[in-house]
Structures are given as C-alpha cells and as structure tokens.
Design an enzyme around this catalytic site. Sequence first.
Site, PDB file in Angstrom:
ATOM      1  CB  CYS A   7     104.256  47.945  72.683  1.00 33.14           C
ATOM      2  SG  CYS A   7     103.420  48.859  74.074  1.00 33.14           S
ATOM      3  NE  ARG A  28     107.028  50.891  71.589  1.00 34.99           N
ATOM      4  CZ  ARG A  28     107.890  51.182  70.255  1.00 34.99           C
ATOM      5  NH1 ARG A  28     108.910  51.210  70.624  1.00 34.99           N
ATOM      6  NH2 ARG A  28     107.226  50.936  69.035  1.00 34.99           N
ATOM      7  CD1 TRP A  61      95.419  51.485  78.924  1.00 29.31           C
ATOM      8  CD2 TRP A  61      96.458  51.818  80.791  1.00 29.31           C
ATOM      9  NE1 TRP A  61      96.081  52.557  79.016  1.00 29.31           N
ATOM     10  CE2 TRP A  61      96.965  53.094  80.005  1.00 29.31           C
ATOM     11  CE3 TRP A  61      97.476  51.875  81.901  1.00 29.31           C
ATOM     12  CZ2 TRP A  61      97.661  53.950  80.187  1.00 29.31           C
ATOM     13  CZ3 TRP A  61      98.245  53.092  82.177  1.00 29.31           C
ATOM     14  CH2 TRP A  61      98.500  54.131  81.165  1.00 29.31           C
ATOM     15  CD  GLU A 106      95.384  45.375  73.401  1.00 19.74           C
ATOM     16  OE1 GLU A 106      95.431  46.371  74.283  1.00 19.74           O
ATOM     17  OE2 GLU A 106      96.089  44.295  73.518  1.00 19.74           O
TER      18      GLU A 106
HETATM   19  N1  ARG Z   1      96.214  41.673  72.835  1.00 19.13           N
HETATM   20  C1  ARG Z   1      96.331  41.165  74.129  1.00 19.13           C
HETATM   21  C2  ARG Z   1      94.915  40.763  74.371  1.00 19.13           C
HETATM   22  O1  ARG Z   1      94.001  41.097  73.806  1.00 19.13           O
HETATM   23  C3  ARG Z   1      96.985  41.874  75.026  1.00 19.13           C
HETATM   24  C4  ARG Z   1      98.449  42.222  74.885  1.00 19.13           C
HETATM   25  C5  ARG Z   1      98.836  43.403  75.831  1.00 19.13           C
HETATM   26  N2  ARG Z   1      98.014  44.679  75.477  1.00 19.13           N
HETATM   27  C6  ARG Z   1      98.148  45.609  76.154  1.00 19.13           C
HETATM   28  N3  ARG Z   1      97.328  46.486  76.047  1.00 19.13           N
HETATM   29  N4  ARG Z   1      99.175  45.745  77.243  1.00 19.13           N
HETATM   30  O2  ARG Z   1      94.560  40.355  75.453  1.00 19.13           O
END
Ligand code: ARG
Length: 420
Positions: free
Chosen positions: A79, A82, A252, A257
């Site tokens: 992560c 953090r 968030w 991602e």
């Molecule tokens: N990578 C995952 C997604 O695209 C989410 C994982 C957690 N990500 C976060 N920013 N807390 O759905």
Amino acid sequence: MKPGEARRFADATAVGPEAVRALAEEFVTLHHHENPGAGSPDRRLAEISAEISRTGTYTHTPQELDFGAKVAWRNSIRCIGRLYWQSLIVRDRRHVEGADRIAQEAVRHLQQATNGGRIRPYLTVFAPDRPRRPAPRIWNDQLIRYAGYTRPDGSVLGDPVSAELTAAARNLGWPGGPGTPFDILPLIVHGHDDKPQWFELPESAVLQVPIEHPEHGWFARLGVRWYAVPAVSNMRLDIGGVRYPLAPFNGWYMGTEIGARNLADTDRYNLLPGIARRLGLDTSRDRSLWKDRALVELNIAVLHSFEQAGVTISDHHTESRHFLAHLAREERAGRAVGADWSWIVPPMSGATTPVFHRYYDTEQRHPAFVYQPEALGEGTGACPQEARQNLPDAAGDPARTCPYDTADSHGGATPHDGQP
Ligand code: ARG
C-alpha cells in the site's frame, strides 16, 4: 453435508494455543511499547494467557483492536497510501451476527466512509475465527463491485474480474441487474450458522462518478463510470494470534488504480483501443505509442471527473511523495517500513515518481492484512463440507480451501494483480 445446510463443525482454529500465546505476547508488547499510557504489559499478558488456556483464543480490548488494525495498515507492504494510517476509523462489530445484520453493517460502513464524497478510511471488524466457530465471511472481494456477465460466446458484459462472483450470485437466486456494463453486484454474506444470502446494496451506499474528459466532449458519451469507495472485503486481519476473516476496509482511490488498471487492462474494461481511435491515433503500430497516449487521456479524465464530482481521489505523483514522507516519519519514530516495489511503483509513468528510484525493506511485519482462501462457494454444497474437514494446509490456514477448486481460482497472482 447437504447443499444449503448450515456450517457448524469446521474447526477454524488456525494455530494451536502455544502459537497464539507467542503471537499475543509479541503484539501486546508492541501495543504497550507504542502506548505508554497502557502501562506494563505483564498483567494483560497473564490475563490473556489464562483466557487462552480456557478457550484456545482470547479477546482483544477495543483499544487493542483499534491499535492492531491501524498497525496492520501501517504494515501493508503493497500500500502506497500509508501516510494516513493513524486516521483509520475502526468500527468494532465483533458482536454482530446474522447475515442480514452483517450486510446492514457493511452498508453503514460504506455510507460513513463515503461521507458525501469526502472519503474517510474505515475498517469494520466482525467476529474472529474461534475454535469450532468459524467467522462470518463476505464472498465479494470488495463491498462495491460491478457485475461481469459471461455471454454464451465466453465474452463478458461488465467487469470480467467479477465474472465468477456474478455467476455465484445468480446461482443463489440473484435475478441480475439491468444489464449495463456497470451493474452493482449484491453483497453475498455467509453468517455463522446459516447459508450464504445475497443483499442488494441501496443507492445511498454507492456513490459513483461518471467519467468525462476536460477537453474531449465525446468521452462522457462512452458512458463510463466508477465507484467512489474501494472497500476490500476478502483479506483477513491478523492481530496477535487472533484472525478476523471479515474485516472490510477502505481508503480512497489513487487515479491510476481506475485509469491505468480497472478501465485499461485488456482483461478488465479494455478501453484503450476505443479511446485511441477516437483520439485519431494510429493503432496499427505499437510504436505510435497509441496505448500510452490513450492511457494518459483516460487518467486525466478519471482525476478530472472525481474532482468535479467532489469525490476524494489522489494522483500518483502526490501519493508517491506522501509515501516517501511516510517512510521518513516512520524512520524518525524508530520503525522499519516494509514495501513491495512492484506494487508501490504506480502502473504508469513509474520513473517520473520518486518511489521508483530506490529499494525497500520487503519484510511483512505483524499485525497484518493477509490473503486467505476464497469464501466463494462455501456453504452451498458446491464444495462438500466433508471434503474440507481436516485438510492438511501447509500454510496453516483454516481448512477452508475447496479441494475441487482449480489452483488458479485462488489467484496465481501476478504483480499488480488487483493492485493495490
Ligand atoms: N485496486 C483496487 C481497485 O482498483 C482497490 C484496492 C484498494 N485501493 C485503495 N486505494 N485503498 O478497485
């Protein structure tokens, strides 16, 4: 055991009393070390030891649970976000039983975490595994997911990552959504003494952002959207020898991602070819870098749309800087930070971010969030309960793995699989 029959006798004790004692000691020592106000750990350790002798496990105080959850986040080597670990809000719901009440709490989690768009990191902890009493589970890997309907020709409408879960929901009697590429899946909850049940998420729990581009009007007409809150619900929270298989948590999003993985991966929404064509790029040759150019525009659209909608999101440049600030701060506190380079480096523009240009200590410390055998299929008879009893498990995991599952349904994870 017949299909639909309640799950009652699986021995969920993952580790023997001696191992639990050792893990508890390590954890309580850490808790008292970092919280001098908690006093000497000796009295607490004696209490815990007695409880373990009596019951095979022990019960965390609310303070221990809160601290353990925060440190599990702090220790999450994959992560990048953090820096904010101390701001995690822990909802202690260990007493909540029954699939319907668990689903209700998951809905409240989403509502509170969404907070009208100003997203706050939350974690809801349900009952831990206990000897002869396995914890409840949610089959969904995230509380909010888009359905992936497999068509007869094998192609998928929606999010292919959820094809299996979507089929499982249908098998439990979920009638399916309206049939768009962005139908919200129901939650599938498997309580203590019951069979798995599905629950539709209310609209009030699912904030979504329509994706548009600041310069290209046609982008909005693609009808792409994404949900605001990524809430991981399939990882186990391990604290001092106690295992919490159901402890959904959220932060968030970092834009990449969504823009460089969920909407771009060829085995997800695979939007780059269509975007590149609309941008008028030459898609016949790799070296026109059409993928790279389309990727940048898609990521601009994601960040822009969330910002316009007033929904918290961060970009990979800012988040990389924050991560290095986190490393520096932890170092000043005298703590080592583990990190997995292949997950920390963003999936686009890696070398333009400072996290690329260094190595990390890769050790996974405890407390921790860990992968665990999938819950999907449990309690339905699809995987005979008898066959799961007393399964030898090299990793010492509760015997939950269905021996009839193929190896890769447990995810021969590649780097960046589901990142982060
Ligand atoms: N990578 C995952 C997604 O695209 C989410 C994982 C957690 N990500 C976060 N920013 N807390 O759905």
